[in-house]
Design a protein around this motif. Structure first.
Motif, mmCIF file in Angstrom:
data_model
loop_
_atom_site.group_PDB
_atom_site.id
_atom_site.type_symbol
_atom_site.label_atom_id
_atom_site.label_comp_id
_atom_site.label_asym_id
_atom_site.label_seq_id
_atom_site.Cartn_x
_atom_site.Cartn_y
_atom_site.Cartn_z
ATOM 1 N N ALA A 162 23.531 23.208 7.054
ATOM 2 C CA ALA A 162 23.410 23.360 5.599
ATOM 3 C C ALA A 162 23.283 24.919 5.266
ATOM 4 C CB ALA A 162 21.925 22.844 5.415
ATOM 5 N N HIS A 216 27.369 15.409 1.842
ATOM 6 C CA HIS A 216 27.970 16.600 2.521
ATOM 7 C C HIS A 216 27.323 16.779 3.963
ATOM 8 C CE1 HIS A 216 29.858 20.688 2.935
ATOM 9 N NE2 HIS A 216 28.629 21.016 3.122
ATOM 10 N N LEU A 217 26.173 16.762 3.878
ATOM 11 C CA LEU A 217 25.374 17.058 5.415
ATOM 12 C C LEU A 217 25.762 15.911 6.478
ATOM 13 C CD1 LEU A 217 21.973 18.400 4.245
ATOM 14 C CD2 LEU A 217 24.007 19.714 5.181
ATOM 15 N N ARG A 248 36.422 25.294 6.510
ATOM 16 C CA ARG A 248 35.498 24.072 6.114
ATOM 17 C C ARG A 248 35.614 22.723 6.494
ATOM 18 N NH1 ARG A 248 32.384 24.240 1.434
ATOM 19 N NH2 ARG A 248 32.780 22.289 0.631
ATOM 20 N N LEU A 285 28.933 24.557 -1.552
ATOM 21 C CA LEU A 285 28.332 24.086 -0.476
ATOM 22 C C LEU A 285 28.930 24.796 0.664
ATOM 23 C CD1 LEU A 285 28.075 20.404 -1.349
ATOM 24 C CD2 LEU A 285 26.169 22.019 -1.344
ATOM 25 N N PRO A 286 27.953 24.809 1.766
ATOM 26 C CA PRO A 286 28.370 25.978 2.803
ATOM 27 C C PRO A 286 29.513 24.830 3.720
ATOM 28 C CG PRO A 286 26.217 24.843 3.125
ATOM 29 C CD PRO A 286 26.487 24.573 1.735
ATOM 30 N N ILE A 295 20.873 13.562 11.652
ATOM 31 C CA ILE A 295 19.816 14.353 10.856
ATOM 32 C C ILE A 295 18.578 13.410 10.335
ATOM 33 C CG2 ILE A 295 19.295 16.232 9.333
ATOM 34 C CD1 ILE A 295 22.095 16.382 8.807
ATOM 35 N N LEU A 325 32.355 21.913 -5.232
ATOM 36 C CA LEU A 325 31.881 21.808 -3.691
ATOM 37 C C LEU A 325 32.042 22.806 -2.776
ATOM 38 C CD1 LEU A 325 33.397 18.329 -3.294
ATOM 39 C CD2 LEU A 325 31.167 18.837 -3.380
ATOM 40 N N THR A 326 32.916 23.928 -3.334
ATOM 41 C CA THR A 326 33.226 25.053 -2.473
ATOM 42 C C THR A 326 31.560 25.846 -2.526
ATOM 43 O OG1 THR A 326 33.887 26.350 -4.300
ATOM 44 C CG2 THR A 326 35.475 25.374 -2.796
ATOM 45 N N GLU A 335 24.862 16.785 -1.866
ATOM 46 C CA GLU A 335 24.268 17.442 -0.466
ATOM 47 C C GLU A 335 24.117 16.544 0.615
ATOM 48 O OE1 GLU A 335 20.776 19.635 -0.958
ATOM 49 O OE2 GLU A 335 21.255 20.778 0.749
ATOM 50 N N ARG A 362 29.809 18.345 11.585
ATOM 51 C CA ARG A 362 28.489 17.735 10.984
ATOM 52 C C ARG A 362 28.397 16.165 11.393
ATOM 53 N NH1 ARG A 362 30.000 20.797 6.196
ATOM 54 N NH2 ARG A 362 28.705 22.585 6.214
#
Lengths: 252, 309
Positions: free
Chosen positions: A60, B218-219, A80, B308-309, A92, B305-306, B215, A87
């Protein structure tokens, strides 16, 4: 001490630091490696940096300094698309569950499989038995808002384990459940661990952690302290003495 | 592959779905409504101007200078025959008719010629020998583009003749119509930009409203393509709903105007109705709007979205 082969290392931190914006570092000089198939508890008082360390692990965030290698990929230099693929190897369990309120319980648990591109037929054959095992099958079509805290916790765990992750990260997974269910959950994580998943559980429930023979890490003021009755966690043998200074200085 | 993608996205789509309320589809509907009307106007004006231009290019008159040195022909004389008009007219007609692009070349009858001169001459009677010899020329269909070459050839063969070009008479009207056509094209571009801006704001608002969900996905490992695809899917649906509603309303409006404006001017040049191709063009606008919305949403979401990591 036997040094694990690189392929056996799931995660490796070398003098990692993390800060939010211009604030003080919340993690300092973290040096740690998690071997494949290991099971650790991460202990520490509130504000010690447990969640921040987990956020680094489940990508994150990126460290503000130091080197972090996950599944053999240097995170600071990974593109990316590679991060997204990494991930998908991680399960999680968030502290606050973070179930998607617009989706049913079934779709929440199925989400990681859908993201991974699993077809609906195989997905059904995977999700329904897991829900049944967690005692959630009658609630499969319910929205998260209709579930109790404990049920949401179970659903969050089901979502984390559905993909048989290589690394399972759980942030206070027993915070919302009673003692009996807490034990059952840790046993579930152990079962997954026996199948080869590396497990890291952050908890403030030290008596619960003490009931299991797994090594414990302790964070104190953003620094890592090992309390390791089992395998070595830190990068040098001396680091297992559980002194912050040794732990932080242990990077070759 | 496509089926797999649809299944996968269908399962995740509700996470980012949810109504924006009627505002965005209504705004898209209004923009498409205006775009359809403007496009129809552009096609009608452009088509009419083109038809006028073609029709006028295809018709012109050739005037032979009056030969005042010749005595007025007596009745029955060959030179008094309006068809042959004497040797000069016959030679001119032969020259003109020899040109392949010419469909018809006829001398203008004296009474019509006199009628055309009457506004300038009042009630005065002009001897026929003083009337100019005027030949009306009509080109074959499809030869409009060669009109200039035909006129040049005529003038080369008959240096004492002059050609009155039809378009020159209506050039100001045609210029006005071309100006209107350009204006409608500009308005269409403005509407397109407005639609894109609308989608940008709607997408940003949706990204902000669904930041938590995005998020989490994404995670869980969703890559940017999946998330962007989900946002684009929503934009597509919104744009299609609004766009098709706007098109239906615009079609009804045009039908009402067509009924009010009536048929044509008798030569089919100002009919207030779109051709089948014109209808196909305006019917494509809701789908074009959907494509613009999807592309804009993809771009906006991809950029967001960029963060976000």
């Amino acid at each position: 001490m036997e040094v694990p082969a690189a392929s056996d290392i799931v995660a490796r931190f070398e003098l990692v630091g993390l800060r939010y914006g211009d604030g003080a570092e919340v993690l300092r000089d973290i040096s740690l490696q998690l071997s494949a198939g290991s099971f650790h508890f991460l202990l520490g008082a509130s504000g010690a940096g447990k969640t921040s360390l987990l956020r680094l692990l489940y990508l994150a965030m990126k460290p503000t300094r130091g080197r972090f290698v996950l599944f053999g990929t240097e995170i600071g230099q990974a593109p990316r698309p590679a991060l997204a693929a990494l991930r998908r190897r991680i399960g999680i369990v968030f502290q606050d569950f973070r179930l998607l309120p617009q989706l049913s319980l079934y779709d929440n648990v199925a989400a990681p499989l859908r993201i991974a591109g699993v077809g609906e037929d195989r997905l059904r054959l995977t999700v329904l038995p897991l829900l049944a095992r967690m005692g959630l099958e009658p609630l499969a079509q319910s929205r998260p808002a209709a579930l109790s805290g404990g049920q949401q916790q179970l659903a969050a765990i089901a979502r984390a384990v559905i993909v048989r992750p290589r690394l399972l990260i759980a942030d206070e997974p027993t915070a919302s459940v009673d003692a009996a269910l807490s034990l059952r959950l840790i046993e579930l994580f152990q079962e997954l661990n026996r199948l080869g998943t590396t497990v890291l559980i952050a908890t403030h429930n030290e008596p619960l952690a003490a009931r299991f023979p797994h090594p414990r890490l302790r964070l104190d003021g953003g620094r890592l302290v090992a309390e390791a009755p089992g395998e070595p966690l830190l990068l040098t043998p001396s680091a297992t003495r559980a002194t912050p200074r040794t732990a932080s200085a242990g990077v070759p | 592959m496509r089926g797999w993608l649809q299944r996968r996205r269908h399962g995740l789509a509700p996470a980012l779905d949810g109504s924006d309320g009627p505002f965005v589809p209504a705004l898209v509907g209004v923009l498409v409504y205006l775009a359809v009307i403007v496009t129809a106007a552009m096609l009608l004006v452009g088509g009419t101007a083109g038809r006028w231009s073609d029709a006028l290019q295809a018709r012109f008159t050739v005037q032979l200078a009056t030969d005042t040195t010749q005595p007025e022909p007596a009745p029955g004389d060959d030179a008094a025959d309006p068809e042959t008009g004497g040797g000069r007219l016959a030679a001119a007609l032969a020259t003109i008719r020899a040109i392949p692009q010419v469909a018809r070349a006829l001398p203008m009858a004296e009474n019509r010629l006199a009628a055309q001169l009457q506004p300038w001459l009042g009630g005065a009677t002009i001897p026929s020998s003083l009337l100019p010899i005027v030949i009306e020329v009509e080109l074959r269909p499809g030869s409009q583009d060669e009109a200039a070459a035909v006129r040049a050839r005529l003038l080369a063969a008959m240096p004492d003749a002059s050609v009155l070009e039809g378009p020159a008479l209506l050039e100001p009207a045609l210029r006005l119509m071309r100006g209107i056509e350009a204006l409608t094209a500009f308005m269409l571009a403005v509407l397109t930009a407005t639609l894109a801006a609308c989608v940008v704001f709607a997408t940003r608002a949706r990204l902000a409203a669904r930041a938590e969900t995005i998020e989490i996905l994404h995670l869980l490992g969703a890559d940017d393509r999946v998330l962007v695809g989900l946002m684009a899917r929503h934009a597509l649906r919104t744009a299609l709903i609004g766009g098709l509603a706007g098109f239906v309303l615009a079609a009804a409006t045009m039908a009402a105007f067509a009924a009010l404006a009536g048929g044509s001017d008798g030569v089919g040049t100002t009919r207030f109705a779109l051709s089948p191709i014109g209808w196909a063009a305006v019917a494509a606008l809701p789908f074009a709007a959907a494509v613009i919305a999807v592309l804009t949403a993809r771009l906006t979401a991809g950029r967001a979205l960029t963060a976000l990591p």
